[in-house]
Design an enzyme around this catalytic site. Structure first.
Site, mmCIF file in Angstrom:
data_model
loop_
_atom_site.group_PDB
_atom_site.id
_atom_site.type_symbol
_atom_site.label_atom_id
_atom_site.label_comp_id
_atom_site.label_asym_id
_atom_site.label_seq_id
_atom_site.Cartn_x
_atom_site.Cartn_y
_atom_site.Cartn_z
ATOM 1 N N GLY A 49 -7.620 -3.436 0.755
ATOM 2 C CA GLY A 49 -7.968 -2.406 -0.235
ATOM 3 C C GLY A 49 -7.071 -2.507 -1.476
ATOM 4 C CE LYS A 89 -3.197 -5.710 6.307
ATOM 5 N NZ LYS A 89 -2.884 -4.493 5.500
ATOM 6 C CG ASP A 104 0.304 -4.553 5.567
ATOM 7 O OD1 ASP A 104 -0.266 -5.625 5.308
ATOM 8 O OD2 ASP A 104 0.304 -3.570 4.786
ATOM 9 C CD GLU A 125 -1.955 -6.679 2.733
ATOM 10 O OE1 GLU A 125 -3.154 -6.859 3.048
ATOM 11 O OE2 GLU A 125 -1.525 -5.609 2.282
ATOM 12 N N GLY A 170 0.830 -1.213 0.000
ATOM 13 C CA GLY A 170 0.000 0.000 0.000
ATOM 14 C C GLY A 170 0.861 1.259 0.000
ATOM 15 C CB SER A 171 -0.034 4.785 -0.546
ATOM 16 O OG SER A 171 -1.039 4.927 0.448
#
Ligand code: DER
Length: 219
Positions: free
Chosen positions: A96, A94, A81, A103, A29-30
């Site tokens: 997305g 989680k 994470d 994960e 993710g970002s």
């Protein structure tokens, strides 16, 4: 944006939990991308990384960190994470980014799960963010029907295939009073690979960035 700045602050705060000469578990993710970029400053002190997505793997390799298979990792002391939602009990939604299966696997192996997030991810009750469910392609319609029976509105994330070759249904309009129970109900639907409720095994530490700084929450 200001949210990016907060994500970066949370991500950089996670560096202090990475023990030198150990294997670090890296999410997707970002926010995690900011963590990977920050890892570059200590890359010679890192034995190797295990990664939850092809995207994170490529980013790690680009900064010169070796990425190994989880099966070859003797131990994973920490897993860093992000989350789409996290509640006060360290339970999360989680997935997305679509990497929820790997994960959740690394989270299961890791000794400490450190969640890095900006304050917008904090919720009183999980479920505003649609809960992703990874399903075996042939089971998509069956799983969708079973989810409706559980009271959810499943929406096929069309055009998206996970790193494992599976599909994702995003469940809208769940009112999640018992996250652990719902996690287990979703797990019990034949054809479900993984669901995005990280409630049974939530985070151990949450680094939450807001305008007044990064708050360290310990379970
Ligand atoms: O897909 C995921 O589980 C990601 O970790 C997501 O929950 C957080 O993504 P973000 O850091 O881009 O908000």
């Amino acid at each position: 944006t200001s949210q990016d700045r907060l994500k970066q602050q949370a991500a950089e705060a996670a560096l202090q939990y990475v023990k030198p000469n150990t294997i670090v578990g890296v999410g997707t993710g970002s926010t995690v991308n900011f963590f990977i970029d920050a890892l570059a400053s200590m890359k010679n002190d890192i034995e190797a990384a295990v990664s939850s997505s092809d995207a994170s793997t490529q980013r790690l390799r680009k900064i010169g960190i070796e990425v190994i298979e989880l099966n070859n990792a003797t131990e994973v002391p920490v897993y860093i994470d992000g989350a789409d939602e996290i509640d006060e009990h360290f339970r999360m939604v989680k997935g997305g980014g679509g990497a929820l299966t790997r994960e959740k696997i690394i989270a299961a192996v890791a000794q400490q799960f450190i969640c890095v997030a900006d304050t917008s991810k904090l919720v009183g009750r999980l479920g505003q963010f649609p809960v992703p469910v990874e399903v075996i392609p042939m089971a998509r319609s069956y799983v969708a029907r079973e989810i409706v029976r559980l009271g959810g509105d499943p929406v096929w994330r069309q055009g998206f295939v996970t790193d494992n070759g599976n599909l994702i249904l995003d469940i809208h309009n769940l009112d999640i009073l018992k996250p652990v129970q719902l996690e287990e109900q979703l797990n019990n639907i034949v054809g479900v690979v993984t669901n995005g409720l990280f409630a049974r095994r939530g985070a151990d530490i949450a680094l939450i960035a807001s305008e007044s700084g990064v708050q360290t929450r310990t379970r």
